[in-house]
Write a protein that holds these residues in place. Structure first.
Motif, PDB file in Angstrom:
ATOM      1  N   ASP A  77       0.843  -1.200   0.000  1.00  0.00           N
ATOM      2  CA  ASP A  77       0.000   0.000   0.000  1.00  0.00           C
ATOM      3  C   ASP A  77       0.881   1.254   0.000  1.00  0.00           C
ATOM      4  O   ASP A  77       2.103   1.148  -0.099  1.00  0.00           O
ATOM      5  CB  ASP A  77      -0.947  -0.019   1.209  1.00  0.00           C
ATOM      6  CG  ASP A  77      -0.194  -0.282   2.509  1.00  0.00           C
ATOM      7  OD1 ASP A  77       1.055  -0.339   2.476  1.00  0.00           O
ATOM      8  OD2 ASP A  77      -0.841  -0.431   3.557  1.00  0.00           O
ATOM      9  N   CYS A  78       0.258   2.421   0.130  1.00  0.00           N
ATOM     10  CA  CYS A  78       0.990   3.677  -0.043  1.00  0.00           C
ATOM     11  C   CYS A  78       2.208   3.792   0.881  1.00  0.00           C
ATOM     12  O   CYS A  78       2.093   3.727   2.098  1.00  0.00           O
ATOM     13  CB  CYS A  78       0.059   4.866   0.210  1.00  0.00           C
ATOM     14  SG  CYS A  78       0.919   6.444   0.072  1.00  0.00           S
ATOM     15  N   ARG A  79       3.353   3.985   0.301  1.00  0.00           N
ATOM     16  CA  ARG A  79       4.577   4.057   1.101  1.00  0.00           C
ATOM     17  C   ARG A  79       4.642   5.344   1.913  1.00  0.00           C
ATOM     18  O   ARG A  79       5.163   5.379   3.014  1.00  0.00           O
ATOM     19  CB  ARG A  79       5.800   3.959   0.206  1.00  0.00           C
ATOM     20  CG  ARG A  79       5.850   2.638  -0.531  1.00  0.00           C
ATOM     21  CD  ARG A  79       7.240   2.286  -0.986  1.00  0.00           C
ATOM     22  NE  ARG A  79       7.174   1.304  -2.053  1.00  0.00           N
ATOM     23  CZ  ARG A  79       7.218  -0.021  -1.864  1.00  0.00           C
ATOM     24  NH1 ARG A  79       7.360  -0.507  -0.650  1.00  0.00           N
ATOM     25  NH2 ARG A  79       7.126  -0.848  -2.881  1.00  0.00           N
ATOM     26  N   ARG A  80       4.111   6.424   1.359  1.00  0.00           N
ATOM     27  CA  ARG A  80       4.170   7.693   2.081  1.00  0.00           C
ATOM     28  C   ARG A  80       3.302   7.637   3.347  1.00  0.00           C
ATOM     29  O   ARG A  80       3.700   8.137   4.391  1.00  0.00           O
ATOM     30  CB  ARG A  80       3.714   8.832   1.166  1.00  0.00           C
ATOM     31  CG  ARG A  80       3.997  10.227   1.696  1.00  0.00           C
ATOM     32  CD  ARG A  80       3.516  11.284   0.719  1.00  0.00           C
ATOM     33  NE  ARG A  80       3.912  10.961  -0.640  1.00  0.00           N
ATOM     34  CZ  ARG A  80       5.043  11.372  -1.203  1.00  0.00           C
ATOM     35  NH1 ARG A  80       5.858  12.149  -0.557  1.00  0.00           N
ATOM     36  NH2 ARG A  80       5.349  11.010  -2.438  1.00  0.00           N
ATOM     37  N   VAL A  81       2.131   7.013   3.228  1.00  0.00           N
ATOM     38  CA  VAL A  81       1.260   6.879   4.394  1.00  0.00           C
ATOM     39  C   VAL A  81       2.023   6.172   5.520  1.00  0.00           C
ATOM     40  O   VAL A  81       2.005   6.578   6.676  1.00  0.00           O
ATOM     41  CB  VAL A  81      -0.029   6.113   4.033  1.00  0.00           C
ATOM     42  CG1 VAL A  81      -0.766   5.678   5.285  1.00  0.00           C
ATOM     43  CG2 VAL A  81      -0.927   6.988   3.158  1.00  0.00           C
ATOM     44  N   SER A 123      -3.631   8.125   0.841  1.00  0.00           N
ATOM     45  CA  SER A 123      -2.819   7.663  -0.284  1.00  0.00           C
ATOM     46  C   SER A 123      -2.307   8.830  -1.115  1.00  0.00           C
ATOM     47  O   SER A 123      -3.060   9.742  -1.451  1.00  0.00           O
ATOM     48  CB  SER A 123      -3.631   6.738  -1.176  1.00  0.00           C
ATOM     49  OG  SER A 123      -3.937   5.582  -0.440  1.00  0.00           O
ATOM     50  N   CYS A 124      -1.017   8.787  -1.467  1.00  0.00           N
ATOM     51  CA  CYS A 124      -0.360   9.993  -1.956  1.00  0.00           C
ATOM     52  C   CYS A 124      -0.433  10.181  -3.466  1.00  0.00           C
ATOM     53  O   CYS A 124      -0.301  11.286  -3.966  1.00  0.00           O
ATOM     54  CB  CYS A 124       1.097   9.983  -1.517  1.00  0.00           C
ATOM     55  SG  CYS A 124       2.136   8.804  -2.409  1.00  0.00           S
ATOM     56  N   GLY A 125      -0.583   9.100  -4.195  1.00  0.00           N
ATOM     57  CA  GLY A 125      -0.580   9.238  -5.653  1.00  0.00           C
ATOM     58  C   GLY A 125       0.797   9.473  -6.236  1.00  0.00           C
ATOM     59  O   GLY A 125       0.949   9.692  -7.434  1.00  0.00           O
ATOM     60  N   ASN A 126       1.827   9.466  -5.412  1.00  0.00           N
ATOM     61  CA  ASN A 126       3.169   9.690  -5.937  1.00  0.00           C
ATOM     62  C   ASN A 126       4.185   8.716  -5.349  1.00  0.00           C
ATOM     63  O   ASN A 126       5.299   9.074  -5.002  1.00  0.00           O
ATOM     64  CB  ASN A 126       3.605  11.147  -5.675  1.00  0.00           C
ATOM     65  CG  ASN A 126       4.841  11.525  -6.467  1.00  0.00           C
ATOM     66  OD1 ASN A 126       5.104  10.959  -7.532  1.00  0.00           O
ATOM     67  ND2 ASN A 126       5.615  12.469  -5.955  1.00  0.00           N
ATOM     68  N   CYS A 127       3.757   7.456  -5.199  1.00  0.00           N
ATOM     69  CA  CYS A 127       4.715   6.409  -4.866  1.00  0.00           C
ATOM     70  C   CYS A 127       4.404   5.238  -5.796  1.00  0.00           C
ATOM     71  O   CYS A 127       3.360   5.225  -6.441  1.00  0.00           O
ATOM     72  CB  CYS A 127       4.618   5.996  -3.400  1.00  0.00           C
ATOM     73  SG  CYS A 127       3.155   5.030  -2.986  1.00  0.00           S
ATOM     74  N   ASP A 128       5.311   4.272  -5.868  1.00  0.00           N
ATOM     75  CA  ASP A 128       5.116   3.170  -6.808  1.00  0.00           C
ATOM     76  C   ASP A 128       3.792   2.441  -6.572  1.00  0.00           C
ATOM     77  O   ASP A 128       3.064   2.134  -7.510  1.00  0.00           O
ATOM     78  CB  ASP A 128       6.304   2.196  -6.774  1.00  0.00           C
ATOM     79  CG  ASP A 128       6.680   1.773  -5.357  1.00  0.00           C
ATOM     80  OD1 ASP A 128       6.002   2.208  -4.400  1.00  0.00           O
ATOM     81  OD2 ASP A 128       7.642   1.006  -5.223  1.00  0.00           O
ATOM     82  N   ASN A 129       3.468   2.197  -5.309  1.00  0.00           N
ATOM     83  CA  ASN A 129       2.248   1.438  -5.030  1.00  0.00           C
ATOM     84  C   ASN A 129       0.964   2.202  -5.343  1.00  0.00           C
ATOM     85  O   ASN A 129      -0.049   1.611  -5.676  1.00  0.00           O
ATOM     86  CB  ASN A 129       2.239   0.965  -3.577  1.00  0.00           C
ATOM     87  CG  ASN A 129       3.249  -0.150  -3.349  1.00  0.00           C
ATOM     88  OD1 ASN A 129       3.670  -0.811  -4.305  1.00  0.00           O
ATOM     89  ND2 ASN A 129       3.650  -0.346  -2.112  1.00  0.00           N
ATOM     90  N   CYS A 130       1.022   3.535  -5.226  1.00  0.00           N
ATOM     91  CA  CYS A 130      -0.150   4.327  -5.601  1.00  0.00           C
ATOM     92  C   CYS A 130      -0.273   4.399  -7.123  1.00  0.00           C
ATOM     93  O   CYS A 130      -1.366   4.331  -7.667  1.00  0.00           O
ATOM     94  CB  CYS A 130      -0.044   5.744  -5.049  1.00  0.00           C
ATOM     95  SG  CYS A 130      -0.478   5.867  -3.306  1.00  0.00           S
ATOM     96  N   LEU A 131       0.863   4.555  -7.806  1.00  0.00           N
ATOM     97  CA  LEU A 131       0.835   4.736  -9.254  1.00  0.00           C
ATOM     98  C   LEU A 131       0.533   3.436  -9.984  1.00  0.00           C
ATOM     99  O   LEU A 131      -0.017   3.438 -11.071  1.00  0.00           O
ATOM    100  CB  LEU A 131       2.182   5.292  -9.731  1.00  0.00           C
ATOM    101  CG  LEU A 131       2.430   6.746  -9.320  1.00  0.00           C
ATOM    102  CD1 LEU A 131       3.903   7.093  -9.466  1.00  0.00           C
ATOM    103  CD2 LEU A 131       1.580   7.682 -10.170  1.00  0.00           C
TER     104      LEU A 131
END
Ligand code: ADP
Ligand code: ZN
Length: 616
Positions: free
Chosen positions: A378-382, A394-402
């Motif tokens: 899941d989202c790495r930034r979270v 969810s950030c929309g700017n990490c591999d898992n979001c994209l």
């Protein structure tokens, strides 16, 4: 020139006229007003958040000299050069100055000819340092890297503790303590030791312009080369490796492929280290391949990527190291190749360390948190922000979001894997490493399989449905969660642990990640020129102008003996290339072009723009 006297004295107009920035960021304005009111402040902002303005602007607006205490002697020269480029009267005092120059700086300070004076703490605390300040009117004290006061932190500096005396000796002078180190105990320690009322200004630690990516390590070096060639041609970057040997080899490998890569580690002669650092700071597009000896206080704003070939041992380390990318706010990437070897290597380092058990337990739990981040679907930034007690979505700017991975239940496969490890050991009285276990699972009659007659085992061939890569992913995940053990002291053989039973009993579900390869890349707009980060954001014509501006900038930087970014950051050159101002007046609207820089460089910039526009 005294910047203070030829601009109307409000924080906003200084921001515009001196720095050329249209608006304050985050909590900058609040901090500035607070300090202008004569109060102390603790400023917590991530790297690149814009901490410097929080004391530089009040120092210009309050009567007297702003004294900046910093432990990073190596950076003072560049920081002061950058301020002078803006027309601010700044100087520094530290052990690198010869006696004559130091005397001149002291005289300037006494005569009230300086706005800002950077000092190393030991210099300030010395007899002569204190008597110098006694003879000056002081606007404020800024204590940079204030976490160095913490005895529990890894950057502890004993002299920082003695800075408590500033409060006794100059009770009327406001103090601003600044740091990018997040945890709460350290914050309390800073306030308690250095400040008086100590209002805390805490910003979010999010670095939205950094894209976090973790790739499965197959051939890490080849993957790194592909990453740089594919997405960061001509960009400045840092590559972190665990060992000095790897640093040297990787730097050589990259250089062999035409990338301006330099090695940096504590084993290199000091002169070579300094020369490599200088080139990294001064030139465009240098890639520093380094151990973590490289980093604290790297102030370069245009580092476009930080790559890890080996995983850091904690999330704090990962955050700090990746945080060196993208200080200027332009897109930047934190890229890491991660594999089973990282799990094994880092666990082994803890085992072998001479620390006591309590420390080893702490290190293990920090490592486990890092492993969970690396394994995350899941989202790495979270997850990253949650580690620092910040909640986010969810950030929309990490591999898992994209490129959200599809999760496939692999509990049964994990059970097969663990059973196979068990069977092999039971039959042969010895343990085996990953390659052999996977061969047995996939039904491969290798020489070793036949030697141990493992083709007759009930687990032989029961895992032909999964690829070797899948098995490795599963294995790594189990190892990361202590559900199996890789014995690094004995040829990396695999062993079951007490916790393995949870999986065998079905009490713990295990998932395999399936990510469409390359999907993330496809989603991005096609790059205009196929080059580095800035090239991807500009059209071919604008990029050509940007390149011309960069070439001009490096000439000016050489002539003035300052790093290129001190002349203009990439953000300003990019904005100029996009807007193509035709007059000094139009140049005023470009973020990062203040009055002094417009006076110094405006004509040259306009000429370059006219030339480029004539050609296109
Ligand atoms: P920190 O010390 O927090 O790591 P800096 O003070 O070096 O960050 O600032 C990072 C970069 O952001 C610098 O290039 C700085 O000039 C720029 N910057 C700071 N404040 C602003 C602002 N309000 N608008 C635009 N750029 C800013
Ligand atoms: Zn994300």
């Amino acid at each position: 020139m005294n910047a203070r006297h030829d601009s109307p004295s409000s924080p906003g107009s200084l921001l515009q006229h001196i720095w050329g920035y249209p608006a304050f960021r985050g909590r900058q304005r609040e901090v500035i007003d607070h300090v202008l009111g004569g109060h102390d402040a603790l400023v917590l902002m991530p790297t690149g958040g814009g901490k410097s303005l929080c004391f530089q602007i009040p120092a210009l607006l309050r009567e007297g000299l702003g004294v900046v205490v910093s432990p990073l002697i190596a950076l003072m020269q560049d920081q002061v050069a950058a301020l002078r480029e803006l027309g601010i009267r700044a100087a520094f005092l530290n052990s690198t100055l010869d006696a004559q120059t130091a005397r001149e700086v002291q005289q300037q300070a006494r005569r009230g000819e300086l706005d800002l004076l950077y000092m190393a703490p030991e210099r300030l605390l010395s007899e002569s340092g204190l008597s110098l300040l006694d003879g000056c009117r002081i606007a404020l004290f800024a204590i940079d890297e204030a976490h160095c006061v913490s005895q529990w932190g890894h950057d502890f500096r004993p002299e920082y503790g003695q800075l408590a005396m500033l409060r006794e000796r100059w009770p009327q002078v406001p103090r601003v303590a600044l740091t990018a180190t997040a945890d709460v105990p350290t914050r309390h320690e800073i306030v308690q030791r250095l400040l008086r009322d100590g209002t805390e200004f805490v910003s979010s630690f999010d670095r939205p312009n950094i894209r976090y990516r973790v790739v499965e390590k197959r051939d890490g070096r080849a993957q790194l080369l592909q990453f740089i060639r594919g997405e960061h041609v001509g960009d400045c970057g840092v590559v972190y490796c665990l060992s000095r040997n790897t640093v040297e080899e990787v730097a050589q490998m990259l250089a062999g492929h035409g990338i301006a890569a330099l090695p940096y580690h504590a084993g290199l002669p000091a002169a070579q280290r300094a020369a490599h650092l200088r080139r990294f700071l001064d030139e465009d597009g240098v890639v520093m391949v380094a151990t973590i000896a490289f980093g604290m206080g790297i102030d370069k704003p245009d580092v476009r990527f930080v790559a890890h070939l080996d995983m850091p041992r904690s999330i704090e380390g990962y955050f700090q190291e990746t945080g060196r990318a993208g200080r200027d706010g332009l897109p930047a990437q934190a890229w890491m190749a991660y594999g089973l070897s990282d799990v094994v290597q880092q666990r082994r380092l803890i085992e072998l360390s001479e620390a006591d058990d309590a420390y080893k337990r702490l290190s293990t739990s920090k490592l486990d948190a890092m492993l969970a981040l690396a394994e995350a679907a899941d989202c790495r930034r979270v997850r990253l922000l949650a580690y620092f007690d910040e909640t986010s979505t969810s950030c929309g700017n990490c591999d898992n979001c994209l490129n959200p991975p599809e999760l496939v239940d692999a509990t049964e496969s994990a059970q097969k894997l663990l059973s196979c490890i068990y069977r092999c050991r039971q039959t042969s009285g010895t343990s085996f490493a990953a390659t052999h276990i996977i061969d047995v699972l996939r039904g491969k009659r290798s020489e070793k399989v036949e030697r141990f007659s493992h083709q007759v085992l009930s687990t032989f061939g029961i895992g032909a449905d999964l690829s070797e890569q899948d098995w490795r992913q599963l294995l790594r995940q189990l190892a990361a969660q202590h559900l199996l053990e890789v014995d690094a002291a004995h040829f990396n053989v695999l062993r079951l642990t007490d916790a393995s039973r949870e999986v065998l009993r079905g009490a713990r579900r295990i998932h395999l990640k399936r990510q469409e390869p390359g999907a993330e890349r496809k989603r991005r707009p096609a790059p205009a020129t196929g080059t580095g980060t800035v090239g991807q954001a500009l059209s071919a014509e604008d990029f050509a102008l940007f390149e011309a501006l960069r070439a001009w900038r490096s000439g000016v930087a050489k002539e003035h003996g300052v790093p290129a970014y001190v002349v203009f950051p990439d953000t300003a050159l990019q904005a100029i290339a996009l807007a193509r101002p035709r007059s000094l007046e139009q140049l005023r609207g470009i973020s990062g072009v203040g009055d002094k820089k417009r006076d110094s460089y405006g004509a040259a910039l306009l000429a370059l723009i006219a030339q480029a526009s004539a050609h296109s």
